[in-house]
Design a protein around this motif. Structure first.
Motif, PDB file in Angstrom:
ATOM      1  N   SER A  61       0.832  -1.192   0.000  1.00 40.15           N
ATOM      2  CA  SER A  61       0.000   0.000   0.000  1.00 40.15           C
ATOM      3  C   SER A  61       0.873   1.250   0.000  1.00 40.15           C
ATOM      4  O   SER A  61       1.661   1.485   0.915  1.00 40.15           O
ATOM      5  CB  SER A  61      -0.911  -0.005   1.236  1.00 40.15           C
ATOM      6  OG  SER A  61      -1.734   1.130   1.249  1.00 40.15           O
TER       7      SER A  61
ATOM      8  N   GLU B 126      -2.956  -9.637  -7.973  1.00 42.70           N
ATOM      9  CA  GLU B 126      -2.760  -8.465  -7.108  1.00 42.70           C
ATOM     10  C   GLU B 126      -1.276  -8.191  -6.886  1.00 42.70           C
ATOM     11  O   GLU B 126      -0.807  -7.044  -7.000  1.00 42.70           O
ATOM     12  CB  GLU B 126      -3.462  -8.689  -5.770  1.00 42.70           C
ATOM     13  CG  GLU B 126      -3.371  -7.545  -4.800  1.00 42.70           C
ATOM     14  CD  GLU B 126      -4.419  -6.476  -5.027  1.00 42.70           C
ATOM     15  OE1 GLU B 126      -4.289  -5.389  -4.450  1.00 42.70           O
ATOM     16  OE2 GLU B 126      -5.365  -6.734  -5.795  1.00 42.70           O
TER      17      GLU B 126
ATOM     18  N   ARG C 187       0.515  -4.821  -8.634  1.00 35.94           N
ATOM     19  CA  ARG C 187       0.957  -3.785  -7.694  1.00 35.94           C
ATOM     20  C   ARG C 187       2.460  -3.839  -7.454  1.00 35.94           C
ATOM     21  O   ARG C 187       3.104  -2.804  -7.272  1.00 35.94           O
ATOM     22  CB  ARG C 187       0.208  -3.933  -6.377  1.00 35.94           C
ATOM     23  CG  ARG C 187      -1.289  -3.656  -6.509  1.00 35.94           C
ATOM     24  CD  ARG C 187      -2.013  -3.848  -5.195  1.00 35.94           C
ATOM     25  NE  ARG C 187      -1.561  -2.887  -4.190  1.00 35.94           N
ATOM     26  CZ  ARG C 187      -1.890  -2.938  -2.910  1.00 35.94           C
ATOM     27  NH1 ARG C 187      -2.667  -3.928  -2.467  1.00 35.94           N
ATOM     28  NH2 ARG C 187      -1.449  -2.036  -2.068  1.00 35.94           N
TER      29      ARG C 187
ATOM     30  N   PHE D  90      -2.604   1.368 -14.236  1.00 35.11           N
ATOM     31  CA  PHE D  90      -3.984   1.037 -13.887  1.00 35.11           C
ATOM     32  C   PHE D  90      -4.833   0.831 -15.127  1.00 35.11           C
ATOM     33  O   PHE D  90      -5.721  -0.025 -15.158  1.00 35.11           O
ATOM     34  CB  PHE D  90      -4.567   2.161 -13.022  1.00 35.11           C
ATOM     35  CG  PHE D  90      -5.927   1.876 -12.470  1.00 35.11           C
ATOM     36  CD1 PHE D  90      -6.079   1.165 -11.292  1.00 35.11           C
ATOM     37  CD2 PHE D  90      -7.072   2.306 -13.124  1.00 35.11           C
ATOM     38  CE1 PHE D  90      -7.332   0.896 -10.769  1.00 35.11           C
ATOM     39  CE2 PHE D  90      -8.329   2.046 -12.620  1.00 35.11           C
ATOM     40  CZ  PHE D  90      -8.456   1.340 -11.445  1.00 35.11           C
TER      41      PHE D  90
ATOM     42  N   PRO E 217      -5.984  -3.186 -13.844  1.00 31.18           N
ATOM     43  CA  PRO E 217      -6.175  -2.804 -12.445  1.00 31.18           C
ATOM     44  C   PRO E 217      -6.081  -4.024 -11.541  1.00 31.18           C
ATOM     45  O   PRO E 217      -6.455  -5.132 -11.940  1.00 31.18           O
ATOM     46  CB  PRO E 217      -7.588  -2.206 -12.438  1.00 31.18           C
ATOM     47  CG  PRO E 217      -8.272  -2.849 -13.597  1.00 31.18           C
ATOM     48  CD  PRO E 217      -7.224  -3.084 -14.625  1.00 31.18           C
TER      49      PRO E 217
ATOM     50  N   SER F 152      -8.160  -5.725  -6.039  1.00 31.08           N
ATOM     51  CA  SER F 152      -8.678  -4.913  -4.932  1.00 31.08           C
ATOM     52  C   SER F 152      -9.411  -3.681  -5.448  1.00 31.08           C
ATOM     53  O   SER F 152     -10.460  -3.295  -4.910  1.00 31.08           O
ATOM     54  CB  SER F 152      -7.532  -4.491  -4.009  1.00 31.08           C
ATOM     55  OG  SER F 152      -6.530  -3.782  -4.730  1.00 31.08           O
ATOM     56  N   SER F 153      -8.888  -3.050  -6.511  1.00 32.19           N
ATOM     57  CA  SER F 153      -9.562  -1.885  -7.091  1.00 32.19           C
ATOM     58  C   SER F 153     -10.883  -2.282  -7.744  1.00 32.19           C
ATOM     59  O   SER F 153     -11.875  -1.550  -7.653  1.00 32.19           O
ATOM     60  CB  SER F 153      -8.643  -1.213  -8.118  1.00 32.19           C
ATOM     61  OG  SER F 153      -7.461  -0.744  -7.515  1.00 32.19           O
TER      62      SER F 153
ATOM     63  N   ARG G 102     -14.648  -1.006  -6.708  1.00 29.23           N
ATOM     64  CA  ARG G 102     -15.578  -0.461  -7.697  1.00 29.23           C
ATOM     65  C   ARG G 102     -16.911  -1.205  -7.658  1.00 29.23           C
ATOM     66  O   ARG G 102     -17.979  -0.595  -7.760  1.00 29.23           O
ATOM     67  CB  ARG G 102     -14.965  -0.541  -9.088  1.00 29.23           C
ATOM     68  CG  ARG G 102     -15.911  -0.204 -10.227  1.00 29.23           C
ATOM     69  CD  ARG G 102     -16.467   1.209 -10.094  1.00 29.23           C
ATOM     70  NE  ARG G 102     -15.458   2.215 -10.381  1.00 29.23           N
ATOM     71  CZ  ARG G 102     -15.713   3.518 -10.422  1.00 29.23           C
ATOM     72  NH1 ARG G 102     -16.937   3.956 -10.172  1.00 29.23           N
ATOM     73  NH2 ARG G 102     -14.746   4.377 -10.678  1.00 29.23           N
TER      74      ARG G 102
ATOM     75  N   ASP H  98     -11.636   0.087 -14.308  1.00 26.41           N
ATOM     76  CA  ASP H  98     -12.091  -0.695 -13.161  1.00 26.41           C
ATOM     77  C   ASP H  98     -13.580  -1.021 -13.263  1.00 26.41           C
ATOM     78  O   ASP H  98     -14.019  -2.104 -12.860  1.00 26.41           O
ATOM     79  CB  ASP H  98     -11.785   0.045 -11.862  1.00 26.41           C
ATOM     80  CG  ASP H  98     -12.336   1.461 -11.852  1.00 26.41           C
ATOM     81  OD1 ASP H  98     -12.703   1.970 -12.924  1.00 26.41           O
ATOM     82  OD2 ASP H  98     -12.393   2.058 -10.757  1.00 26.41           O
TER      83      ASP H  98
END
Length: 380
Positions: A88, A147, A151, A157, A161, A164-165, A169, A343
């Motif tokens: 994060s 993920e 990331r 993005f 994406p 988690s995004s 959404r 997303d």
């Protein structure tokens, strides 16, 4: 060392490889690049490696498979959750050690699934739970790897994406998604599916009864099944308008011929000896059809129903690209991709995949209840 212990040490190659990757990650620390915004706290770093190494060591122990699988599941998923949470604010800052630990925990999850797949129980309920747990863990790790890679490598993005995004959404757009599901699935898909499958079944019975229909319809059916949906959809929109009726018409065309072809093939599946037996009982066509040929054709009919459960959803969504009211899954995908709201596009794709899987599952359950006598449902 007991024979059982030696067997555990030899068969848990995933544990050995996971342990090696964990030690390699320790040797190549840190988990994040030096310019990362925030670092892993010492306790978090200790927990990541302790849990992963503990999972690898436990996999070597001669314990009951269910206990082993449960322990490995807890260790590897706790370690992975701490790893992912450390990204994060540090997207694109993952170092080599981070990916080595993801790979180590993935191998432990593989070992967990292997142990679960080897368990044999005498309870249908327990077998059902295992049948759900194995694909659930497998699917969860597809999302975890997605993920971690997007990331960890900092994938843009707009290209891909992270899950988690997409989940956020979905949670923020439930009303919009529900309206799209109602328009596309509850109206277009269900109406077209019922009409197409029903018409295909009735015509197959007629074609079986009258030889000239079978000889004339089957070549045409093969031709019509090859029609491109992107060519048919605009024509249906012109004929039936922009609302769900035109999409139902496209779904009807797409589902009609798989049902026709499979049902005709299924009606010929009964053996010669069974037909001769029915004739020896002086059975007419209707009696032979209802008591012998239709039951024998059920696996073929349900095969068509399962194929059509996915074709119907695809047909309705694609048809909505060519004209629809301002609602619907296809409409949402085409408009949101133009706005670069990737997303939201993936949220619609996820909802469509979930709806299609549920639809297929309902048909599969109906097949199991109807064709319980078939060897595929009796374990034969």
């Amino acid at each position: 060392m007991s024979a059982l212990m030696r067997t555990s040490l030899l068969t848990s190659w995933q544990g050995w490889l996971s342990l090696a990757l964990s030690l390699a990650a320790l040797a190549t620390l840190p988990l994040l690049d030096p310019d990362a915004v925030a670092r892993f706290a010492p306790m978090a770093l200790f927990a990541i490696f302790a849990l992963s190494i503990a999972g690898a060591v436990v996999s070597f122990l001669p314990l009951p498979p269910l206990f082993l699988a449960a322990a490995i599941f807890v260790f590897c998923h706790l370690s992975t959750s701490i790893l992912i949470s450390g990204l994060s604010g540090n997207e694109g800052k993952a170092a080599t050690a981070f990916f080595l630990m993801i790979a180590a925990n993935w191998l432990l999850a593989w070992r967990c699934v292997s142990l679960l797949s080897e368990i044999r129980t005498r309870s249908r309920f327990a077998d059902g739970l295992l049948g759900l747990a194995i694909p659930a863990i497998f699917g969860a790790w597809l999302l975890i790897l997605w993920e971690a890679l997007t990331r960890g490598f900092g994938v843009p993005f707009i290209l891909m994406p992270p899950p988690s995004s997409i989940g956020l959404r979905i949670a923020a757009s439930l009303s919009i998604l529900w309206a799209d599901v109602q328009q596309t699935i509850f109206k277009a898909v269900l109406a077209g599916y019922i009409l197409g499958c029903g018409a295909g079944f009735v015509v197959a019975i007629l074609a079986d009864r009258f030889a000239f229909l079978r000889a004339g319809l089957m070549p045409i059916g093969n031709l019509m099944s090859a029609l491109p949906i992107i060519g048919v959809a605009p024509v249906m929109v012109m004929w039936f308008g922009f609302d769900w009726q035109s999409k139902a018409a496209v779904v009807t065309i797409m589902t009609f011929f798989p049902m026709l072809v499979n049902t005709v093939a299924g009606l010929s599946a009964s053996g010669t000896m069974e037909r001769d037996l029915m004739r020896s009982y002086a059975s007419d066509y209707r009696q032979t059809l209802m008591k012998l040929r239709l039951p024998a054709a059920m696996p073929f009919i349900f095969n068509a129903l399962k194929i059509n459960s996915t074709l119907a959803l695809i047909g309705a969504i694609v048809a909505e690209f060519f004209g629809t009211p301002i609602v619907g899954m296809g409409f949402r995908i085409s408009t949101e991709i133009g706005r670069m709201n990737v997303d939201m596009v993936w949220a619609e794709i996820a909802v469509a995949a979930l709806a299609g899987s549920l639809f297929y599952g309902v048909v599969a359950l109906a097949e199991r209840a109807t064709t319980f006598w078939h060897p595929s449902n009796r374990g034969g």
